[in-house]
Design a protein around this motif. Structure first.
Motif, PDB file in Angstrom:
ATOM      1  N   TRP A 133     -37.312 -15.699  40.182  1.00  0.00           N
ATOM      2  CA  TRP A 133     -37.854 -15.460  41.532  1.00  0.00           C
ATOM      3  C   TRP A 133     -38.777 -16.622  41.867  1.00  0.00           C
ATOM      4  O   TRP A 133     -39.789 -16.841  41.216  1.00  0.00           O
ATOM      5  CB  TRP A 133     -38.617 -14.141  41.544  1.00  0.00           C
ATOM      6  N   LEU A 134     -38.398 -17.380  42.897  1.00  0.00           N
ATOM      7  CA  LEU A 134     -39.228 -18.465  43.409  1.00  0.00           C
ATOM      8  C   LEU A 134     -39.900 -17.972  44.684  1.00  0.00           C
ATOM      9  O   LEU A 134     -39.255 -17.822  45.732  1.00  0.00           O
ATOM     10  CB  LEU A 134     -38.376 -19.711  43.692  1.00  0.00           C
ATOM     11  N   GLU A 135     -41.178 -17.693  44.595  1.00  0.00           N
ATOM     12  CA  GLU A 135     -41.939 -17.169  45.735  1.00  0.00           C
ATOM     13  C   GLU A 135     -42.628 -18.324  46.457  1.00  0.00           C
ATOM     14  O   GLU A 135     -43.017 -19.323  45.846  1.00  0.00           O
ATOM     15  CB  GLU A 135     -42.963 -16.147  45.235  1.00  0.00           C
ATOM     16  N   GLU A 136     -42.780 -18.174  47.768  1.00  0.00           N
ATOM     17  CA  GLU A 136     -43.345 -19.223  48.624  1.00  0.00           C
ATOM     18  C   GLU A 136     -42.646 -20.556  48.351  1.00  0.00           C
ATOM     19  O   GLU A 136     -43.262 -21.593  48.103  1.00  0.00           O
ATOM     20  CB  GLU A 136     -44.855 -19.353  48.408  1.00  0.00           C
ATOM     21  N   ALA A 137     -41.317 -20.505  48.413  1.00  0.00           N
ATOM     22  CA  ALA A 137     -40.509 -21.690  48.090  1.00  0.00           C
ATOM     23  C   ALA A 137     -40.797 -22.848  49.032  1.00  0.00           C
ATOM     24  O   ALA A 137     -40.525 -24.010  48.694  1.00  0.00           O
ATOM     25  CB  ALA A 137     -39.023 -21.321  48.138  1.00  0.00           C
ATOM     26  N   TYR A 138     -41.359 -22.555  50.199  1.00  0.00           N
ATOM     27  CA  TYR A 138     -41.712 -23.617  51.136  1.00  0.00           C
ATOM     28  C   TYR A 138     -42.679 -24.625  50.498  1.00  0.00           C
ATOM     29  O   TYR A 138     -42.702 -25.794  50.888  1.00  0.00           O
ATOM     30  CB  TYR A 138     -42.347 -22.996  52.382  1.00  0.00           C
ATOM     31  N   GLU A 139     -43.445 -24.173  49.508  1.00  0.00           N
ATOM     32  CA  GLU A 139     -44.400 -25.062  48.846  1.00  0.00           C
ATOM     33  C   GLU A 139     -43.707 -26.168  48.056  1.00  0.00           C
ATOM     34  O   GLU A 139     -44.307 -27.203  47.770  1.00  0.00           O
ATOM     35  CB  GLU A 139     -45.302 -24.255  47.907  1.00  0.00           C
ATOM     36  N   ILE A 140     -42.454 -25.944  47.659  1.00  0.00           N
ATOM     37  CA  ILE A 140     -41.713 -26.942  46.876  1.00  0.00           C
ATOM     38  C   ILE A 140     -41.137 -27.956  47.855  1.00  0.00           C
ATOM     39  O   ILE A 140     -40.142 -27.694  48.540  1.00  0.00           O
ATOM     40  CB  ILE A 140     -40.581 -26.291  46.055  1.00  0.00           C
ATOM     41  N   MET A 141     -41.746 -29.117  47.930  1.00  0.00           N
ATOM     42  CA  MET A 141     -41.365 -30.107  48.931  1.00  0.00           C
ATOM     43  C   MET A 141     -40.153 -30.937  48.505  1.00  0.00           C
ATOM     44  O   MET A 141     -39.478 -31.520  49.347  1.00  0.00           O
ATOM     45  CB  MET A 141     -42.548 -31.043  49.217  1.00  0.00           C
ATOM     46  N   SER A 142     -39.866 -30.987  47.203  1.00  0.00           N
ATOM     47  CA  SER A 142     -38.781 -31.821  46.704  1.00  0.00           C
ATOM     48  C   SER A 142     -37.619 -30.962  46.226  1.00  0.00           C
ATOM     49  O   SER A 142     -37.787 -30.089  45.361  1.00  0.00           O
ATOM     50  CB  SER A 142     -39.286 -32.698  45.549  1.00  0.00           C
ATOM     51  N   GLU A 143     -36.438 -31.203  46.773  1.00  0.00           N
ATOM     52  CA  GLU A 143     -35.249 -30.454  46.351  1.00  0.00           C
ATOM     53  C   GLU A 143     -34.921 -30.723  44.889  1.00  0.00           C
ATOM     54  O   GLU A 143     -34.415 -29.854  44.188  1.00  0.00           O
ATOM     55  CB  GLU A 143     -34.066 -30.816  47.244  1.00  0.00           C
ATOM     56  N   SER A 144     -35.202 -31.927  44.418  1.00  0.00           N
ATOM     57  CA  SER A 144     -34.910 -32.255  43.014  1.00  0.00           C
ATOM     58  C   SER A 144     -35.762 -31.417  42.065  1.00  0.00           C
ATOM     59  O   SER A 144     -35.330 -31.109  40.950  1.00  0.00           O
ATOM     60  CB  SER A 144     -35.142 -33.746  42.747  1.00  0.00           C
ATOM     61  N   ASP A 145     -36.971 -31.017  42.494  1.00  0.00           N
ATOM     62  CA  ASP A 145     -37.789 -30.126  41.662  1.00  0.00           C
ATOM     63  C   ASP A 145     -37.111 -28.777  41.506  1.00  0.00           C
ATOM     64  O   ASP A 145     -37.129 -28.183  40.430  1.00  0.00           O
ATOM     65  CB  ASP A 145     -39.178 -29.932  42.288  1.00  0.00           C
TER      66      ASP A 145
END
Length: 411
Positions: A133-145
Motif C-alpha cells: 500500500w503506497l499512501e499519499e503517492a503524490y509525494e513520490i515525484m519520481s516514477e523511477s522511485d
C-alpha cells in the motif's frame, strides 16, 4: 486461540462506493480521491479483512517519509482492527511500527522511501510479501522511485493468492506521472478510479457544510479536494526549485532561517526550517511540520521535540496573542513586520533564489508545486499569488523577512 464468533456485515462496516475496489485482484489498484472520500479507511478495512482471509499474505505499507506513517496508515489500520472488532487477534507494536496477526504470525510492515534499503530488503517470516500500500503517492515525484518499489513485490505466490499494489492519493497536479502511468491507459491489470466525499455516508452536517463553503469560496480547491479531479497547475510562482537530499555538513556555512504560519481548524499550522546561503543565492529547505488542530502548547512542544528550541523564529503577526504565549514558553519567536506590498516584495526576492528541498519536506514540495498566480474571470494572471497552498510558502517568507528587509526591499 479461542474467541467468540463475531458476525459483521461488511457493507455496513465499509459503506458504499467501493464495491469494484474491494473485489479487484489485478496488479495495480489505484484510487485518487478527495478529502473525506473514505479511500484510506476503506483500504485499511480491506487489508485487515483479507489478511485474516489469506493466511500466507503479508503487507508492506509505504510513504515517502517514515515519520509520517504513524499518524496516517498505522492509525488507519488500528482503526480498522477496532471497527472490525478483532483487537484480540492483533499484536500492535509502535517501535518499530508493526502489526502482527496472532493466529498465523502474518505481519504488516511499515517503511519510508527515505530509507530505500529497508524497503527492498524485507524478508517475511510467514508466507509471502504479496501486497503493498503506497499512501499519499503524490509525494513520490519520481516514477523511477516507484519502479524500484514495484520490484519488491515479486516471486511466486501460493494458489489462490495474488500480488497487488494499492495506491492512494489526492490528485493535486495533472502533470504528475501517476496520471499518465495509471489513468491515461487501458489495461486490465490496472483499476484506476476516482472517489469523493459524496460517497461518504458517515459525514455529518458540519462536514458537508465545509465542502459546500469550499465550493462557493474556493472552486479551484473544491474541484480537487472536494470532487477528486486532477488539479490544473499553470503559472507557478516559484519555478527555480529542485528536490535533493543534502546533509548538514554540506550547508554548515549557511544561516538558519525559521518561520511559523498559524492555523487551526481548516488550515494547518506550518513550521519551516531552512538554511540560507546569501552569497550563492541558495535556500536549502531542511525541515517542516504541517498539522491542523494544534494549540500553542502543542506547537511549542512540537518545535522543542524537533530540536529547534534555540532557533530564532518569525511568526505570523496576525496572531499576536499566540506569539506572546509562545514567547512565555521560552520560544525565541517574534512577529513578522509585514506591511504594504510585503507579500509581493517577499515573493520577488525569493524568486531570485535557487531553492533546494530535502525529500522529507513533502508538504513543502506539494505547496511549491501548486503555488500559482491568481487569475481573473477571463483566465488572465494577476500580480498576486493564490490564497491557497500558501501556509509553508508564507512561513518561508516570514523566515526570510530580515534578509528581505536588509536587501532594501520595501516590506
Amino acid at each position: 486461540m479461542k474467541t467468540n464468533a463475531i458476525k459483521l456485515s461488511l457493507p455496513q462496516v465499509v459503506g458504499r462506493g467501493y464495491a469494484t475496489f474491494w473485489n479487484f485482484k489485478g496488479r495495480y489498484r489505484v484510487c485518487k480521491g478527495s478529502r473525506a472520500s473514505k479511500k484510506s479507511k476503506t483500504t485499511a478495512l480491506w487489508y485487515i479483512t483479507n489478511m485474516m482471509k489469506y493466511p500466507d499474505a503479508n503487507l508492506l505499507v509505504i510513504r515517502k517519509t517514515y515519520r509520517t506513517l504513524k499518524d496516517s496508515c498505522f492509525t488507519e489500520l488500528k482503526w480498522a482492527i477496532s471497527r472490525l472488532k478483532v483487537d484480540a487477534w492483533w499484536d500492535i507494536k509502535e517501535s518499530p511500527l508493526e502489526l502482527t496477526y496472532k493466529p498465523t504470525g502474518q505481519k504488516i510492515y511499515f517503511r519510508g522511501l527515505d530509507d530505500p534499503l529497508k524497503v527492498t530488503s524485507i524478508t517475511v517470516e510467514k508466507g509471502v510479501l504479496c501486497w503493498a500500500w503506497l499512501e499519499e503517492a503524490y509525494e513520490i515525484m519520481s516514477e523511477s522511485d516507484f519502479d524500484t518499489l514495484d520490484e519488491s513485490i515479486r516471486g511466486e505466490v501460493p494458489e489462490g493468492l495474488f500480488k497487488q499494489w494499492t495506491i492512494t492519493f489526492n490528485p493535486w497536479n495533472e502533470h504528475h506521472w501517476l496520471k499518465k502511468r495509471f489513468f491515461d491507459v487501458n489495461d486490465d491489470n490496472i483499476l484506476a478510479m476516482t472517489t469523493n466525499y459524496l460517497c461518504n455516508e458517515w459525514l455529518d452536517d458540519s462536514d458537508k457544510k465545509l465542502f459546500e463553503s469550499m465550493k462557493k469560496n474556493n472552486p479551484r480547491r473544491y474541484a480537487v479536494a472536494g470532487l477528486g479531479n486532477w488539479g490544473i497547475v499553470d503559472g507557478l510562482v516559484y519555478e527555480n526549485w529542485t528536490e535533493r537530499a543534502f546533509t548538514l555538513d554540506e550547508i554548515k556555512q549557511c544561516k538558519t532561517r525559521s518561520g511559523l504560519d498559524f492555523g487551526y481548524t481548516n488550515d494547518p499550522t506550518a513550521f519551516f526550517v531552512g538554511f540560507l546561503d546569501l552569497d550563492a543565492k541558495k535556500l536549502y529547505v531542511w525541515d517542516e511540520f504541517y498539522e491542523k488542530g494544534m494549540s500553542n502548547k502543542a506547537i511549542n512542544d512540537k518545535i522543542l521535540a524537533m530540536g529547534y528550541s534555540k532557533e530564532r523564529i518569525t511568526g505570523d503577526s496576525a496572531e499576536p496573542k499566540s506569539i506572546d504565549e509562545l514567547k512565555s514558553m521560552k520560544l525565541r519567536i517574534k512577529g513578522a513586520k509585514k506591511g504594504k506590498d510585503s507579500v509581493m516584495n517577499g515573493v520577488q526576492w525569493i524568486q531570485d533564489l535557487e531553492i533546494i528541498i530535502h525529500p522529507r519536506c513533502t508538504n513543502f514540495i506539494t505547496e511549491i508545486s501548486n503555488y500559482t498566480w491568481e487569475t481573473d474571470k477571463f483566465g488572465n494572471k494577476l500580480n498576486k499569488p493564490i490564497d491557497d497552498f500558501n501556509h509553508l510558502m508564507d512561513a518561508m517568507r516570514y523566515a526570510l523577512e530580515d534578509d528581505i528587509i536588509g536587501n532594501k526591499w520595501l516590506y
